[in-house]
Write a protein that holds these residues in place. Structure first.
Motif, PDB file in Angstrom:
ATOM      1  N   VAL A 128      27.880 -44.516 127.670  1.00 19.17           N
ATOM      2  CA  VAL A 128      28.592 -44.118 128.886  1.00 19.17           C
ATOM      3  C   VAL A 128      29.993 -44.709 128.835  1.00 19.17           C
ATOM      4  CG1 VAL A 128      28.623 -44.150 131.401  1.00 19.17           C
ATOM      5  CG2 VAL A 128      26.425 -44.096 130.182  1.00 19.17           C
ATOM      6  N   HIS A 129      30.996 -43.861 128.945  1.00 19.98           N
ATOM      7  CA  HIS A 129      32.392 -44.314 128.896  1.00 19.98           C
ATOM      8  C   HIS A 129      33.045 -44.153 130.256  1.00 19.98           C
ATOM      9  CE1 HIS A 129      36.402 -45.150 127.589  1.00 19.98           C
ATOM     10  NE2 HIS A 129      36.832 -43.940 127.905  1.00 19.98           N
ATOM     11  N   ALA A 130      33.744 -45.203 130.692  1.00 24.39           N
ATOM     12  CA  ALA A 130      34.508 -45.160 131.942  1.00 24.39           C
ATOM     13  C   ALA A 130      35.936 -44.722 131.620  1.00 24.39           C
ATOM     14  CB  ALA A 130      34.505 -46.535 132.617  1.00 24.39           C
ATOM     15  N   THR A 131      36.319 -43.555 132.083  1.00 26.19           N
ATOM     16  CA  THR A 131      37.566 -42.940 131.625  1.00 26.19           C
ATOM     17  C   THR A 131      38.823 -43.604 132.173  1.00 26.19           C
ATOM     18  OG1 THR A 131      37.572 -41.301 133.414  1.00 26.19           O
ATOM     19  CG2 THR A 131      36.420 -40.711 131.370  1.00 26.19           C
ATOM     20  N   ALA A 132      38.696 -44.436 133.227  1.00 22.10           N
ATOM     21  CA  ALA A 132      39.863 -45.146 133.761  1.00 22.10           C
ATOM     22  C   ALA A 132      39.892 -46.601 133.309  1.00 22.10           C
ATOM     23  CB  ALA A 132      39.879 -45.069 135.280  1.00 22.10           C
ATOM     24  N   ASP A 133      39.086 -46.934 132.324  1.00 19.76           N
ATOM     25  CA  ASP A 133      39.057 -48.290 131.776  1.00 19.76           C
ATOM     26  C   ASP A 133      40.417 -48.612 131.171  1.00 19.76           C
ATOM     27  OD1 ASP A 133      38.412 -50.690 130.342  1.00 19.76           O
ATOM     28  OD2 ASP A 133      36.336 -50.025 130.216  1.00 19.76           O
ATOM     29  N   THR A 134      40.967 -49.784 131.497  1.00 20.99           N
ATOM     30  CA  THR A 134      42.292 -50.131 130.995  1.00 20.99           C
ATOM     31  C   THR A 134      42.280 -50.672 129.572  1.00 20.99           C
ATOM     32  OG1 THR A 134      42.111 -52.313 132.035  1.00 20.99           O
ATOM     33  CG2 THR A 134      43.226 -50.595 133.278  1.00 20.99           C
ATOM     34  N   CYS A 135      41.125 -51.119 129.088  1.00 24.02           N
ATOM     35  CA  CYS A 135      41.099 -51.753 127.760  1.00 24.02           C
ATOM     36  C   CYS A 135      39.977 -51.280 126.853  1.00 24.02           C
ATOM     37  CB  CYS A 135      41.028 -53.271 127.907  1.00 24.02           C
ATOM     38  SG  CYS A 135      42.434 -54.013 128.760  1.00 24.02           S
ATOM     39  N   VAL A 136      39.129 -50.379 127.320  1.00 27.06           N
ATOM     40  CA  VAL A 136      38.169 -49.685 126.456  1.00 27.06           C
ATOM     41  C   VAL A 136      38.572 -48.218 126.493  1.00 27.06           C
ATOM     42  CG1 VAL A 136      35.767 -49.082 126.018  1.00 27.06           C
ATOM     43  CG2 VAL A 136      36.323 -51.327 126.941  1.00 27.06           C
ATOM     44  N   TYR A 137      38.641 -47.600 125.336  1.00 24.27           N
ATOM     45  CA  TYR A 137      39.227 -46.267 125.231  1.00 24.27           C
ATOM     46  C   TYR A 137      38.202 -45.247 124.733  1.00 24.27           C
ATOM     47  CZ  TYR A 137      43.155 -49.406 125.594  1.00 24.27           C
ATOM     48  OH  TYR A 137      44.005 -50.398 126.019  1.00 24.27           O
ATOM     49  N   GLY A 138      38.573 -43.990 124.867  1.00 22.57           N
ATOM     50  CA  GLY A 138      37.667 -42.931 124.426  1.00 22.57           C
ATOM     51  C   GLY A 138      37.266 -43.075 122.972  1.00 22.57           C
ATOM     52  N   SER A 139      38.172 -43.574 122.149  1.00 23.27           N
ATOM     53  CA  SER A 139      37.849 -43.759 120.724  1.00 23.27           C
ATOM     54  C   SER A 139      36.736 -44.786 120.528  1.00 23.27           C
ATOM     55  CB  SER A 139      39.095 -44.177 119.947  1.00 23.27           C
ATOM     56  OG  SER A 139      39.648 -45.364 120.482  1.00 23.27           O
ATOM     57  N   ASP A 140      36.688 -45.797 121.406  1.00 24.37           N
ATOM     58  CA  ASP A 140      35.598 -46.771 121.335  1.00 24.37           C
ATOM     59  C   ASP A 140      34.261 -46.093 121.570  1.00 24.37           C
ATOM     60  OD1 ASP A 140      36.948 -49.427 121.007  1.00 24.37           O
ATOM     61  OD2 ASP A 140      37.902 -48.843 122.872  1.00 24.37           O
ATOM     62  N   ALA A 141      34.194 -45.278 122.620  1.00 28.43           N
ATOM     63  CA  ALA A 141      32.949 -44.591 122.944  1.00 28.43           C
ATOM     64  C   ALA A 141      32.526 -43.654 121.824  1.00 28.43           C
ATOM     65  CB  ALA A 141      33.099 -43.829 124.257  1.00 28.43           C
TER      66      ALA A 141
END
Length: 371
Positions: A313-326
């Protein structure tokens, strides 16, 4: 709203004794619906953050599940972290869920930095592979760990050495001087951006990896120099670790995040502050957790050993975890049954206010389909 029963759980560690003041090394809080013994329970643990009152615990308990927010002895004690030791102490919590709480299915929840940690736990449980850092003995207790039955990664990084390196300020020229700077790599020099051109980004990323490798070279040399002497390890500081270009420039890997922001606020200020990941380390903790070369806290190799049903599950407004991480986590999972979902929220699902119940519904719905 269902009544939630909370139970403090304090248990011995197979590795260290109880604190003189009385505290058990392994501690947490078990949340469950009052009057019930859930057949399915979650366990969530982080490298150093206290997860005993995890923000999803009550929401998932309201939905009929048990939730053990679990801490190893490294909670608030990141400078001394050792991966193999932490995995043994996570196993204490998993065994308690099965043997005392009555859980028939255990869900490993890897939240934030805990994503790679819980992946490492499952990996070690199904195919022992984690080795001790130099100068330390293998742990017999790290073999025969009880595996989880399902795996969830929530707002999770790709691994401890990866996240540190991506956040490092490579313009540091002297690790003992937190104000040292190479002007040609200074991310806060407006001559470079934002926006940052492709050439600067490439030089910057290359220099970040080089900084990580320099610290590893130094740590290995220091350990060798200590061999046979009075000291077996030493503390050192790692300054300036809030400088991922993506924190500053929203055009790099666009998302719903707030621009020019990180978990400690404005990057230019946070980067020169005293709070940061890896801020204080021992030589062995650097090698165990942060080194690109030697750390086993990288998620991908462990995810390749995870075959149980898995959800990212990726949080799209995360300031330091990005879509590439997910996407990295999802692609690395060996599970035939795996899903990738998105919620529009910040890292801790605090904004918007509906994010936490929505995420709990998402996880509970996914789990219900796998009863």
């Amino acid at each position: 709203m269902a009544e939630i029963h909370r139970e403090f759980v304090g248990l011995p560690s197979p590795l260290v004794g109880r604190a003189g003041a009385g505290g058990h090394p392994c501690q947490g809080v078990y949340h469950r619906p009052a009057g019930e013994r859930p057949r399915t329970a979650f366990i969530a643990t982080h490298y150093n953050v206290d997860f005993s009152e995890h923000y999803l615990a009550e929401y998932l308990a309201e939905r009929g599940y048990g939730f053990l927010g679990w801490n190893t002895r490294f909670r608030g004690n990141e400078a001394y972290f050792l991966l193999d030791h932490a995995l043994v102490e996570i196993g204490v919590g998993v065994r308690w869920l099965r043997e005392q709480a009555g859980a028939e299915r255990v869900v490993l929840l890897g939240n934030s930095g805990g994503g790679s940690l819980m992946a490492a736990y499952q990996s070690q449980a199904v195919e022992p592979n984690v080795t001790p850092v130099p100068g330390m003995r293998p742990l017999e207790q790290a073999y025969g760990l009880p595996p989880g039955d399902l795996f969830v990664a929530l707002a999770a990084h790709a691994g401890r050495p990866q996240v540190l390196t991506a956040w490092m300020d490579p313009s540091v020229t002297d690790e003992t001087d937190p104000l040292s700077v190479d002007p040609g790599l200074d991310p806060f020099d407006p001559r470079h951006g934002p926006p940052y051109d492709a050439d600067f980004q490439h030089r910057y990323r290359t220099a970040q990896r080089a900084r990580n490798e320099r610290i590893t070279d130094w740590a290995l040399a220091e350990l060798e120099a200590l061999r046979g002497g009075r000291a077996r390890d030493r503390l050192f500081a790692v300054p300036r670790t809030w400088a991922d270009l993506r924190m500053i420039d929203p055009a790099i890997e666009p998302s719903d995040r707030r621009p020019n922001w990180c978990y400690q606020g404005e990057p230019a200020k946070a980067n020169y502050g005293v709070f940061g990941i890896a801020g204080s380390c021992t030589l062995r903790t650097w090698l165990s957790m942060w080194s690109l070369r030697t750390s086993q806290c990288t998620a991908a190799p462990h995810l390749a050993r995870i075959t149980v049903p898995s959800l990212v599950v990726h949080a799209t407004a995360d300031t330091c975890v990005y879509g590439s991480d997910a996407r990295t986590l999802y692609d690395a999972l060996a599970a035939p049954d795996k899903s990738l979902e998105f919620v529009k929220a910040d890292h801790y699902l605090q904004d918007p206010p509906t994010a936490r119940p929505r995420a709990a519904d998402l996880v509970a719905g996914w789990l219900a389909d796998r009863t």
